[in-house]
Write a protein that holds these residues in place. Structure first.
Motif, short mmCIF file in Angstrom:
data_model
loop_
_atom_site.label_atom_id
_atom_site.label_comp_id
_atom_site.label_asym_id
_atom_site.label_seq_id
_atom_site.Cartn_x
_atom_site.Cartn_y
_atom_site.Cartn_z
N GLY A 1 4.46 3.94 17.99
CA GLY A 1 3.29 4.72 17.60
C GLY A 1 3.46 6.21 17.82
N GLU A 2 2.39 6.91 17.50
CA GLU A 2 2.36 8.36 17.63
C GLU A 2 0.96 8.78 18.05
OE1 GLU A 2 3.45 9.76 13.77
OE2 GLU A 2 5.50 9.01 13.91
N GLY A 3 0.88 9.93 18.72
CA GLY A 3 -0.43 10.49 19.09
C GLY A 3 -1.24 9.55 19.96
N GLU A 4 -2.48 9.28 19.55
CA GLU A 4 -3.39 8.43 20.34
C GLU A 4 -2.94 6.97 20.39
OE1 GLU A 4 -7.43 8.81 19.11
OE2 GLU A 4 -7.38 11.00 19.22
N THR A 5 -2.13 6.55 19.44
CA THR A 5 -1.69 5.14 19.41
C THR A 5 -0.32 4.95 20.08
OG1 THR A 5 -0.62 5.38 17.25
CG2 THR A 5 -2.96 4.74 17.27
N PHE A 6 0.22 6.01 20.70
CA PHE A 6 1.53 5.93 21.32
C PHE A 6 1.53 4.95 22.50
CE2 PHE A 6 4.71 7.33 24.45
CZ PHE A 6 5.84 7.25 23.67
N GLN A 7 2.52 4.06 22.54
CA GLN A 7 2.70 3.11 23.64
C GLN A 7 4.15 3.17 24.09
OE1 GLN A 7 1.47 -0.87 22.71
NE2 GLN A 7 -0.38 -0.19 21.67
N ASN B 1 0.85 -1.17 0.00
CA ASN B 1 0.00 0.00 0.00
C ASN B 1 0.90 1.24 0.00
OD1 ASN B 1 -1.82 2.04 0.46
ND2 ASN B 1 -2.76 1.07 2.25
N PRO B 2 0.86 2.05 -1.04
CA PRO B 2 1.74 3.23 -1.11
C PRO B 2 1.35 4.33 -0.13
CG PRO B 2 0.31 3.12 -3.04
CD PRO B 2 0.08 1.85 -2.27
N ASP B 3 0.12 4.30 0.41
CA ASP B 3 -0.32 5.33 1.37
C ASP B 3 0.04 4.98 2.82
OD1 ASP B 3 -1.46 6.78 -0.71
OD2 ASP B 3 -3.37 5.70 -0.54
N TYR B 4 0.59 3.78 3.05
CA TYR B 4 0.91 3.36 4.41
C TYR B 4 2.15 4.10 4.91
CZ TYR B 4 2.46 0.53 8.35
OH TYR B 4 2.88 0.12 9.59
N VAL B 5 2.03 4.63 6.14
CA VAL B 5 3.17 5.30 6.78
C VAL B 5 3.52 4.50 8.02
CG1 VAL B 5 3.98 7.41 7.89
CG2 VAL B 5 2.45 7.55 5.92
N SER B 6 4.73 4.00 8.08
CA SER B 6 5.17 3.20 9.21
C SER B 6 5.20 4.05 10.48
CB SER B 6 6.56 2.64 8.92
OG SER B 6 7.04 1.95 10.04
N GLN B 7 4.73 3.49 11.60
CA GLN B 7 4.77 4.18 12.88
C GLN B 7 6.21 4.26 13.38
OE1 GLN B 7 2.19 2.23 15.64
NE2 GLN B 7 0.35 2.79 14.55
N SER B 8 6.50 5.32 14.10
CA SER B 8 7.84 5.43 14.64
C SER B 8 7.99 4.51 15.85
CB SER B 8 8.13 6.88 15.04
OG SER B 8 7.30 7.27 16.11
N SER B 9 9.22 4.05 16.08
CA SER B 9 9.47 3.18 17.23
C SER B 9 10.90 3.39 17.70
CB SER B 9 9.23 1.71 16.87
OG SER B 9 10.17 1.28 15.92
N GLU B 10 11.11 3.04 18.96
CA GLU B 10 12.44 3.13 19.57
C GLU B 10 12.58 1.92 20.49
OE1 GLU B 10 14.86 5.97 22.75
OE2 GLU B 10 12.88 6.57 22.04
#
Length: 131
Positions: free
Chosen positions: A40-46, A1-10
């Motif tokens: 994740g980011e924003g509301e999905t941040f864990q 999917n070209p519109d998919y943006v991977s969530q950031s992680s550390e």
């Protein structure tokens, strides 16, 4: 999917493993692990921080009954999920026939998550042939 943006992680992990030979047939292993990660980011941040201490004694018996292993581990997590767990472990390795080995591992776990205490157990049997 070209519109998919991977969530950031550390992820940050630190481990220490110590093996001691006490006597010709007795050994101990101690394993410490610290793992911190975000996802994740924003509301999905864990965010999670997990600490593990594992200690085992190993008795090397003879040619057929290779070893008997006994120990415990303690795990504590904080962050998006707060929990603690303590486990009792028991295992052995037995050579049934030449190069045919049976391994067994048993764990009894007590876990506390958000004030709720649960317990369960697990047994793993492995039959292997050494080439």
């Amino acid at each position: 999917n070209p519109d998919y943006v991977s969530q950031s992680s550390e992820n940050k992990t630190y481990s220490l493993n110590i093996k001691s030979k006490l006597f010709p047939k007795w050994e101990t292993t101690t394993f410490l692990n610290s793992n911190y990660y975000t996802l994740g980011e924003g509301e999905t941040f864990q965010e999670q921080d997990v600490f593990l201490l594992d200690f085992s004694t190993i008795y090397k018996h003879n040619r057929d009954l290779k070893y008997i292993k006994n120990g415990f581990n303690f795990t504590k997590g904080s962050g998006s999920s707060t929990f603690s767990q303590i486990s009792y472990k028991l295992g052995f390795e037995y050579e049934i026939l030449d190069q045919l080995v049976l391994r067994s591992n048993y764990e009894l776990r007590f876990k506390k998550v958000a004030g709720n205490l649960t317990n369960n157990s697990m047994i793993i049997l492995n039959l292997g042939y050494k080439f």
